[in-house]
Write an enzyme that holds these catalytic residues in place. Structure first.
Site, PDB file in Angstrom:
ATOM      1  N   LYS A 107     -15.654 -10.445 -21.093  1.00 44.46           N
ATOM      2  CA  LYS A 107     -16.991 -11.418 -21.142  1.00 44.46           C
ATOM      3  C   LYS A 107     -18.143 -10.705 -20.479  1.00 44.46           C
ATOM      4  CE  LYS A 107     -14.323 -15.594 -20.414  1.00 44.46           C
ATOM      5  NZ  LYS A 107     -12.787 -15.233 -20.225  1.00 44.46           N
TER       6      LYS A 107
HETATM    7  C1  PLP Z   1     -11.805 -15.935 -21.035  1.00 45.88           C
HETATM    8  C2  PLP Z   1     -10.597 -15.030 -21.097  1.00 45.88           C
HETATM    9  C3  PLP Z   1      -9.628 -15.320 -22.183  1.00 45.88           C
HETATM   10  C4  PLP Z   1      -9.764 -16.338 -23.328  1.00 45.88           C
HETATM   11  O1  PLP Z   1     -10.732 -16.001 -24.313  1.00 45.88           O
HETATM   12  P1  PLP Z   1     -11.443 -16.997 -25.330  1.00 45.88           P
HETATM   13  O2  PLP Z   1     -12.501 -16.420 -26.011  1.00 45.88           O
HETATM   14  O3  PLP Z   1     -11.931 -17.987 -24.261  1.00 45.88           O
HETATM   15  O4  PLP Z   1     -10.415 -17.220 -26.249  1.00 45.88           O
HETATM   16  C5  PLP Z   1      -8.479 -14.360 -22.353  1.00 45.88           C
HETATM   17  N1  PLP Z   1      -8.201 -13.540 -21.384  1.00 45.88           N
HETATM   18  C6  PLP Z   1      -9.128 -13.485 -20.065  1.00 45.88           C
HETATM   19  C7  PLP Z   1      -8.903 -12.269 -19.231  1.00 45.88           C
HETATM   20  C8  PLP Z   1     -10.415 -14.236 -20.120  1.00 45.88           C
HETATM   21  O5  PLP Z   1     -11.100 -13.982 -19.107  1.00 45.88           O
END
Ligand code: PLP
Length: 427
Positions: A107
């Protein structure tokens, strides 16, 4: 570039407004009006370009002329300032490590890009914008870090007391400056509910935006790493299958966008934990959201994925097309732990629970002779330390990014209801 609301009841708007508002007035999420494939020449010669150049080519049509070229290049420079390595696990499977950024979660890419766009769009405005975000763990840290020091931007993070890991809590409560952490006496759903209430509050909504993947500036940059992977693997001359551990389905939806832009990807697998709304949809054709269940891959504990509507739009709402290009499978916590152990035994690789779910998805899909599978390793194992160390015979080394925050003092204000939150939003 214009964006329309997927509820189709609000007028079209610019990239700037889509970023600044987050969500359309009709509560729909935004989608780009046109998607123009990149030139064949660019894709065929992708190895000649740097990651920064690739990212610029990929994102520029979605920004249009709303950010000057030079500025956009600077924003990209900051956004992809770390590595996205591929680690071979088997002959035909690699892990795409997306956790080498400042908070060790994928993210970081979207958060940094969005923060800089918002700062650019809000310069010269007297009023500060407030980014309000509810987190079950990882989003909070990435947003806090990405937005730290952004001028004219205030960040308020809500997290459920006692429900995030110690490291996650430190990452979102120790930065100070323009970041405020609010510790909610409740669970994640309570935090989310308060955020929703704030967005309906006429008095404050004008200067409020969201930093979840519904925001186009957080969602779209996630296309970059599918291109970077293709650049690395093109020489294998195999068809690529991506398995994406999915919660809100923003990441995988960005992958499908990359494919729309002409990136040769054979198939997508959305791998989930027992929160199986999308796997069920692919089985039955009926989309039935559910309340989320807690699992060991908690960043994917989502019962009603907010980006799923974008995936439907990308496939023209055609169920047969979706089924042809896209699979989705669900796995239990026991299966996840077993797979973490098997991966470690066979290759010595330490996967976090989310990555292991991604690997399971590739296995269930069943790679053919001419296919190569990549699963996205979405977080560093240190972020799920308890689970990793209780499942594998390893001691995870604490990376520098984490060492930096672990001894800092937590600063958070406890709140328990919407009125408490409101005081932080009305300026
Ligand atoms: C946010 C997150 C996900 C999921 O991603 P999306 O885009 O919401 O499907 C998977 N793994 C981790 C470690 C995350 O922080």
């Amino acid at each position: 570039m214009n964006y329309y609301s997927l509820h189709h009841k609000s007028p079209k708007t610019t990239f700037k407004n889509a970023v600044v508002q987050g969500l359309a007035k009709d509560r729909g999420i935004y989608f780009p009006e046109t998607i123009t494939p990149l030139s064949k020449d660019f894709i065929e010669n992708i190895e000649k370009y740097s990651n920064q150049e690739i990212a610029f080519e990929v994102i520029k049509q979605f920004v249009g002329d709303e950010i000057p070229t030079q500025k956009l290049k600077e924003i990209i420079e900051e956004t992809v300032s770390f590595d996205f390595p591929l680690v071979n696990i088997d002959d035909n499977i690699a892990s795409l490590e997306l956790f080498h950024g400042p908070t060790m979660a994928f993210k970081d890419v979207g958060a940094k890009f969005m923060a800089q766009c918002l700062e650019y769009f809000n310069q010269g405005n007297k009023k500060e914008v407030t980014v309000l975000v509810a987190t079950s763990g990882d989003t909070g840290g990435a947003v806090a870090n990405g937005f730290l020091g952004a001028k004219g931007v205030n960040v308020v993070i809500l997290y459920p007391s006692g429900k995030v890991s110690d490291i996650q809590e430190k990452q979102l409560t120790t930065l100070g400056q323009n970041i405020t952490a609010l510790e909610v006496d409740g669970v994640f759903d309570d935090c989310q509910e308060m955020v929703k209430t704030a967005f309906l509050d006429e008095e404050i909504t004008k200067t409020l935006t969201s930093a979840n993947s519904i925001n186009v500036a957080r969602w779209l940059p996630q296309m970059f790493y599918f291109f970077f992977t293709y650049k690395e693997l093109k020489k294998l001359n195999k068809e690529l299958v991506f398995s994406v551990p999915s919660g809100n389905f923003g990441n995988i939806c960005a992958g499908i966008m990359a494919q729309k832009l002409g990136l040769p990807i054979k198939h997508f697998v959305a791998s989930t934990n027992v929160n199986d709304t999308v796997p069920n949809y692919l089985q039955s054709g009926a989309y039935t959201p559910k309340k989320s269940k807690a699992t060991i891959s908690n960043a994917m504990d989502v019962g009603n994925p907010s980006n799923f509507i974008r995936i439907l739009e990308l496939y023209n709402n055609d169920f047969e097309t979706i089924k042809k290009h896209f699979s989705s499978y669900s796995f239990t916590d026991d299966e996840t732990r077993e797979k973490m152990k098997a991966i470690y035994k066979d290759s010595g690789y330490v996967a976090d629970p989310h990555g292991a779910v991604g690997y399971l998805g590739l296995e269930k899909y069943g790679l053919k002779e001419n296919e190569f599978g990549v699963f996205l390793e979405t977080a560093h194992p240190v972020k799920f330390l308890d689970i990793v160390e209780s499942t594998l015979p390893v001691k995870v080394e604490i990376p520098v990014q984490i060492k930096k925050v672990i001894d800092k003092e937590k600063v958070a204000t406890k709140i328990s209801c919407y009125d408490d939150l409101r005081k932080f939003l009305v300026i």
